[in-house]
Structures are given as structure tokens and as C-alpha cells.
Design a protein around this motif. Structure first.
Motif, short mmCIF file in Angstrom:
data_model
loop_
_atom_site.label_atom_id
_atom_site.label_comp_id
_atom_site.label_asym_id
_atom_site.label_seq_id
_atom_site.Cartn_x
_atom_site.Cartn_y
_atom_site.Cartn_z
N ARG A 57 36.23 48.24 -70.62
CA ARG A 57 35.77 48.71 -71.94
C ARG A 57 35.81 47.58 -72.96
NH1 ARG A 57 38.61 50.08 -76.22
NH2 ARG A 57 40.56 50.09 -75.02
N THR A 58 36.89 46.83 -72.99
CA THR A 58 37.01 45.76 -73.99
C THR A 58 36.06 44.60 -73.69
OG1 THR A 58 38.93 44.98 -72.72
CG2 THR A 58 39.36 46.28 -74.69
N ILE A 59 35.82 44.32 -72.41
CA ILE A 59 34.86 43.27 -72.07
C ILE A 59 33.47 43.68 -72.55
CG2 ILE A 59 33.66 42.13 -70.16
CD1 ILE A 59 36.30 42.13 -68.65
N PHE A 70 45.65 43.84 -88.48
CA PHE A 70 45.14 43.33 -87.22
C PHE A 70 45.44 44.37 -86.15
CE2 PHE A 70 49.56 42.16 -87.09
CZ PHE A 70 49.92 42.23 -85.75
N ASP A 71 44.77 44.23 -85.04
CA ASP A 71 44.97 45.17 -83.93
C ASP A 71 45.20 44.36 -82.66
OD1 ASP A 71 44.82 47.99 -82.80
OD2 ASP A 71 43.29 46.98 -81.61
N ALA A 72 46.24 44.68 -81.92
CA ALA A 72 46.57 43.98 -80.67
C ALA A 72 46.87 45.02 -79.59
CB ALA A 72 47.75 43.05 -80.86
N GLN A 73 46.21 44.88 -78.44
CA GLN A 73 46.39 45.82 -77.33
C GLN A 73 46.67 45.04 -76.06
OE1 GLN A 73 42.93 48.35 -77.00
NE2 GLN A 73 42.69 48.49 -79.23
N GLY A 74 47.61 45.54 -75.27
CA GLY A 74 47.83 44.96 -73.96
C GLY A 74 46.81 45.50 -72.97
N VAL A 75 46.32 44.63 -72.08
CA VAL A 75 45.27 45.01 -71.14
C VAL A 75 45.64 44.48 -69.75
CG1 VAL A 75 42.82 44.86 -70.58
CG2 VAL A 75 43.54 44.89 -72.97
N LEU A 76 45.50 45.34 -68.73
CA LEU A 76 45.75 44.95 -67.34
C LEU A 76 44.43 44.74 -66.61
CD1 LEU A 76 48.67 47.38 -66.37
CD2 LEU A 76 48.82 44.93 -66.85
N ALA A 88 39.82 38.06 -76.62
CA ALA A 88 40.56 38.30 -75.38
C ALA A 88 41.47 37.10 -75.15
CB ALA A 88 39.60 38.48 -74.21
N ILE A 89 42.77 37.35 -75.06
CA ILE A 89 43.76 36.28 -74.89
C ILE A 89 44.41 36.42 -73.52
CG2 ILE A 89 45.95 35.34 -75.72
CD1 ILE A 89 45.20 36.25 -78.49
N ARG A 90 44.47 35.31 -72.77
CA ARG A 90 45.15 35.33 -71.48
C ARG A 90 46.66 35.28 -71.70
NH1 ARG A 90 42.08 31.85 -68.52
NH2 ARG A 90 43.38 29.99 -68.65
N GLY A 91 47.36 36.26 -71.15
CA GLY A 91 48.80 36.34 -71.37
C GLY A 91 49.10 37.26 -72.55
N THR A 92 50.36 37.45 -72.82
CA THR A 92 50.77 38.36 -73.89
C THR A 92 51.58 37.63 -74.96
OG1 THR A 92 52.74 38.96 -72.61
CG2 THR A 92 50.82 40.40 -72.43
N ILE A 93 51.43 38.10 -76.18
CA ILE A 93 52.17 37.59 -77.34
C ILE A 93 52.62 38.82 -78.13
CG2 ILE A 93 52.06 36.16 -79.42
CD1 ILE A 93 49.65 34.73 -78.06
N SER A 94 53.84 38.83 -78.55
CA SER A 94 54.36 40.00 -79.26
C SER A 94 53.64 40.18 -80.59
CB SER A 94 55.86 39.87 -79.48
OG SER A 94 56.13 38.88 -80.47
N PHE A 153 44.07 42.00 -76.09
CA PHE A 153 42.81 42.11 -76.84
C PHE A 153 43.18 42.20 -78.31
CE2 PHE A 153 39.33 44.65 -78.72
CZ PHE A 153 38.28 43.80 -78.42
N LEU A 154 42.75 41.20 -79.10
CA LEU A 154 43.17 41.06 -80.48
C LEU A 154 41.96 41.14 -81.42
CD1 LEU A 154 45.39 40.25 -82.59
CD2 LEU A 154 44.80 37.87 -82.09
#
Length: 543
Positions: free
Chosen positions: A368-370, A354-360, A274-280, A201-202
Motif C-alpha cells: 500500500r505504501t509503495i 509528522f507521521d511515522a509508521q513501521g512497515v514489514l 520510505a526509510i530502510r531500518g527503524t528510527i524511534s 514510512f515517514l
């Protein structure tokens, strides 16, 4: 306690009956509130449906389909739920969505053959037959599109103006990698052997235009850069598009996203994605720093016409100088004047923060993010943070004024103020009165779509998601979904003066009664999940 004791006391000078009546809610208002409570559209569109087989006529109401809750809360909420469904379905996909085209039908092959013959006849015809063959080609194109074929045949692409792709000296280099067709995220394994596939979530924001207080108003309004804020808002959608392109080229896979645009308290648009997958975070920081959008438009720093504006000339079909009668440069001519050594009229960039969070998937953070992504989709831009103080109202007014004469597109009427004819000019254009969304106070400069979804996000359209919800209901009720026979019915709008059209209050009461009956049947028949939102945990659907 008796009913007499419960009666309110009338103010001095007003009789009890008048006071009581003044406090009574209006029946029309109660009906509207009840319709909203039961999810019934309060602005239904009446249509006359004619059964072409039997000749039977019936007036039916269809929902207005408004996306703003200020217009129709039930319809806006239905749209919001569809977006929530779409976001949840595509965010944590574990398999690639299937976009294999369906095989062409015999009818489509036949139409392509007829289209080919018509095109050859059109190209070989003389001037007297051109109009007839063009009409034939148009009819075949329409029939071909009606069969479900994408694109059009024989349509020439307009010439594309190309600018230098050399990167700016003030922007960092961005390595480019081959982009694979993969769209799903990678699978990770913990030390205990548990496998998981996280997503992200970016949040992206624009740069600063001056210091602001906690309520979003400038500390020094006179020093606040309203012009740059206005231009960034107008071109924000292009900047987001450039960011996605750079991100895909940098990370090397087809990044899929579901994003929502909303204003910050300072009124600048920012992006939740919302991004599918993860990016550092390090990679995201590089892409953000290297992303910019250059606006190659004619200069607009100083107006050419203020008091005496250009006038439309019927003879030439163009705008001319009111004093000299000289024709103003066309849009293409103005672009041709921009030389290779000139600077762009504006460069839009994201801010460093910017803010980036990993989401499962399936976690509270995901829900919450949705919900946060869909929080403001039923509100216009100006309703997201309503001005409550004089300083906030003054801040809105200053931004709207900065947007008034800022060109929002090549066809904007404001170009006349800067001595350039807009693209595709027409009579009646006046600088400062452009009808583009970006100039409206309700949009605060942002004229793009509020929800941005990549093509391969969920593998479904919004219509598909709506059909899934209907199928869920019919499955619970145990009824077969009814598929209308193509071409059996004809529809036309019904005038308000039509004698057969019942009053709106009566139609709303009918719809409320139908809704109550339907809800009772659904509650009685439902033995599985309580709602599509519960079912989404296992089947990817939500209410």
C-alpha cells in the motif's frame, strides 16, 4: 431486438444520419486509446538506424520516455513501474549492497598514462601550444569517460563560499554521533523467537501559513503568508537534504531512503519517505525540530526597480542602471555585502506534525505504501490536486503571483528587480519572466526532483532495473537476450517530411500488432509467476 430498434433517436431538427455520425468516435482517437490500452507509446520518436557493417538503413520508433501521463500515458506508466520496482527492491534489504568498484582495465591505465603526459605537456607549453594541448586533454578525458570511469582528472574545484556553522539560537541542539557504514536495518526478535527486520514510512510537512479549510483554501486569504509559502516551496529540496544529513549524524548509520514529493491540498509541498531500518519517533521528533535551511541571499523584501528596469550594456557585458548608467553589483559582490551579523534572507523549517509508521516486508502495508509513494509521480505538481472551485483557483493564482518575482536561484532574472546582477548574466533577462521551473504554474514553486533516492538504496540504477525486467521477459520466453555490438550502428533523427517515414497512424498500428503478438507469446510461454509483481515477492522484482 433488431438493429433498427437499437438506433439512437436523433434530436429534433437533425436528420438521423447526421446524428449518428456525430456520435461516432474518431478513428484517430480510437487508435490512440487502443495504443494506450496495449502500452504502446503514442508519441514515438523515429530514428534512422544505419548498419555500419552492411550499410542497411531502417527507420525505427523508440518510446518518447515522457514521465507525465498527460503527455504519454504508456511511457509514464512504464517509468512509474520502474520506480515501484526500485522502491520495493531497496526498502527491506537484508544484506549490504555491494559498491566495490570494478578493477581498472588495461585500456583505462593506458589512457590515464596518456592523460598524465598530456597534462605535463600542457603545463610546460608556451602560449602558442596551449590550445592544441587543451584539445588533446579534452579528447583523452572523453575517451576515459567512455570506458566507464567516474569523475574527471585535473579539474579544479570552484572556490566554495563558507558561512558560519554555529547553530541558530531558536533551534534545538542536535548531538552528533560517528556515522557507521551500515545501511540495512536492525534485526529484532519477538518473545516467540521470530526474527524480523522492520522499516519505516515517514511523512513530513511544512509549517502553517494560516488557517485553511478542508479543500485547502485559506480561511482569510488576505492574512495568509503567501510569501513564506513561496520561499519554502522554492527551498524545500534543500531542507529535505539537510534533514537527511542531520538524521544520519544523529542516529549513527548511513540512512537510506526512497522519497516522493507532492503538494498538499493547501499547495505546500510535503514529503513521503520510505526509510530502510527503524528510527524511534522521539529521535525523529528531535531531528525535525533541529533541522532548518538558511538562505544566504541578498535581501528581497523591497524591490529597487519597478518601472524602469536595468538595461544590458554590450560594452561592459553587464546590466546597468537605466538612469545613471552605473553597473549593478555582481552576484559575488552582493554576497560579499552580507556581514557576519546579518540575518539570512529566509529560514525554511518543517512543521511539528509528522507521521511515522513501521512497515514489514511482504505485507499489505508495504504494498500500500509503495503504491502511495508512486501515486503522483506521473502527474505534474498542479495536477495532483486540481482546482475545482473559485476559491481554489484564486488560491493557486495568489501563490503563482507570489512566486512571480521571488528569486528561484542565483541565476534567476528576478535579481535585477532587487538591484543585483544574476550569476552569469546575459542579455534578454526580464524580472517576472524567469524560465525556472519554480515559477511555472505547473510546479507551484517546487523546482526539484519529484523522486529522491539515496545512492545506496537498491545497489542498482534505473537502467539496471529496466534490464532486470527485460531479462525476466526473455527468460519466460526462453530466448537469449541480444547484446548489440558496440559501434555497429549509427542513429539520427528522422524529419517529419522524410519520404520514407510512414504516417504516425500506420506506425502505431504496427506497434499495436507487435504488442499483441508479444503478449500472446508471453502468456503462452509463462509457466511461473503471472507477472514481475508476483515474482518480486521472492526475487525482488515487480511489473
Amino acid at each position: 431486438m433488431t438493429s433498427q430498434q437499437l438506433k439512437p433517436v436523433a434530436p429534433s431538427g437533425i436528420t438521423g444520419s447526421r446524428a449518428e455520425r456525430a456520435r461516432m468516435p474518431l478513428a484517430r482517437k480510437v487508435l490512440e486509446e487502443s495504443a494506450i490500452k496495449h502500452g504502446v507509446c503514442i508519441r514515438p520518436v523515429p530514428l534512422r538506424r544505419v548498419d555500419l557493417a552492411t550499410g542497411e538503413e531502417q527507420i525505427i520508433d523508440i518510446p518518447c520516455g515522457a514521465t507525465l501521463s498527460s503527455v504519454c500515458p504508456p511511457c509514464a506508466e512504464a517509468k512509474r513501474q520502474l520506480r515501484i520496482d526500485q522502491c520495493r527492491t531497496g526498502w527491506h534489504l537484508e544484506q549490504e549492497p555491494d559498491f566495490t568498484p570494478d578493477p581498472a582495465t588495461d585500456e583505462q591505465h593506458l589512457l590515464v598514462q596518456l592523460r598524465s603526459q598530456a597534462q605535463k605537456s600542457l603545463d610546460d607549453s608556451d602560449d602558442s601550444e596551449v590550445a592544441e594541448w587543451e584539445e588533446t586533454v579534452s579528447e583523452i578525458n572523453t575517451e576515459l569517460a567512455a570506458t566507464g570511469v567516474r569523475g574527471r582528472l585535473g579539474v579544479e574545484k570552484a572556490a566554495r563560499r563558507v558561512r558560519s556553522t554555529r547553530r541558530r539560537q531558536d533551534a534545538s541542539e542536535l548531538p552528533r554521533r560517528p556515522v557507521s557504514t551500515r545501511t540495512v536495518g536492525k534485526v529484532y526478535e519477538s518473545a516467540s523467537g521470530k526474527k524480523f527486520r522492520p522499516s519505516m514510512f515517514l511523512t513530513l510537512t511544512l509549517d502553517s501559513y494560516g488557517r485553511v479549510t478542508k479543500d485547502g483554501t485559506p480561511v482569510q486569504p488576505a492574512a495568509y503568508d503567501y510569501q513564506r509559502a513561496a520561499r519554502d516551496a522554492i527551498h524545500f529540496a534543500k531542507l529535505v537534504d539537510r534533514f537527511v544529513q542531520n538524521l544520519r549524524r544523529f542516529v549513527g548509520f548511513d540512512v537510506q531512503y526512497f522519497a516522493a514529493v507532492e503538494p498538499q491540498r493547501r499547495l505546500a509541498p510535503h514529503l513521503h519517505m520510505a526509510i530502510r531500518g527503524t528510527i524511534s519517533r522521539a529521535e525523529l521528533r528531535e531531528v525535525i525540530a533541529a533541522t532548518y535551511h538558511q538562505v544566504w541571499w541578498p535581501p528581497t523584501d523591497e524591490p529597487v526597480y519597478v518601472d524602469q528596469l536595468p538595461e544590458w550594456h554590450d560594452g561592459t557585458g553587464a546590466y546597468v542602471d537605466a538612469t545613471t548608467g552605473e553597473i549593478l553589483p555582481t552576484w559575488d559582490q552582493a554576497l560579499d555585502e552580507i556581514g557576519p551579523d546579518d540575518e539570512p534572507s529566509h529560514v525554511a523549517r518543517f512543521g511539528r506534525q509528522f507521521d511515522a509508521q513501521g512497515v514489514l516486508a511482504g505485507t499489505k502495508d508495504a504494498n500500500r505504501t509503495i503504491g502511495y509513494l508512486a501515486k503522483y509521480v506521473t502527474k505534474s505538481v498542479d495536477e495532483c490536486h486540481e482546482a475545482a472551485t473559485d476559491d481554489q483557483r484564486d488560491h493557486v493564482s495568489r501563490l503563482v503571483e507570489a512566486l512571480r518575482y521571488e528569486p528561484c536561484s542565483p541565476t534567476c532574472a528576478n535579481w535585477l528587480r532587487y538591484g543585483v546582477q544574476p550569476k552569469n548574466p546575459r542579455p534578454g533577462l526580464h524580472p517576472g519572466a524567469c524560465r525556472g521551473k519554480a515559477h511555472k504554474p505547473t510546479h507551484l514553486g517546487y523546482g526539484g526532483r519529484r523522486v529522491l533516492v539515496s545512492r545506496k538504496w537498491s545497489g542498482k540504477t534505473l537502467t539496471d532495473h529496466k534490464t532486470d525486467r527485460k531479462n525476466w521477459v526473455t527468460e519466460i520466453l526462453g530466448v537469449e537476450p541480444q547484446m548489440p555490438t558496440p559501434g555497429r550502428f549509427s542513429f539520427e533523427y528522422v524529419s517529419r517530411d522524410d519520404a520514407k517515414l510512414k504516417p504516425l497512424t500506420v506506425r502505431l498500428m504496427h506497434r499495436i500488432a507487435d504488442r499483441v503478438t508479444w503478449r500472446a507469446q508471453l502468456d503462452a510461454a509463462r509457466n511461473g509467476p503471472r507477472s514481475p509483481a508476483d515474482l518480486s515477492a521472492t526475487a525482488g522484482r515487480s511489473s
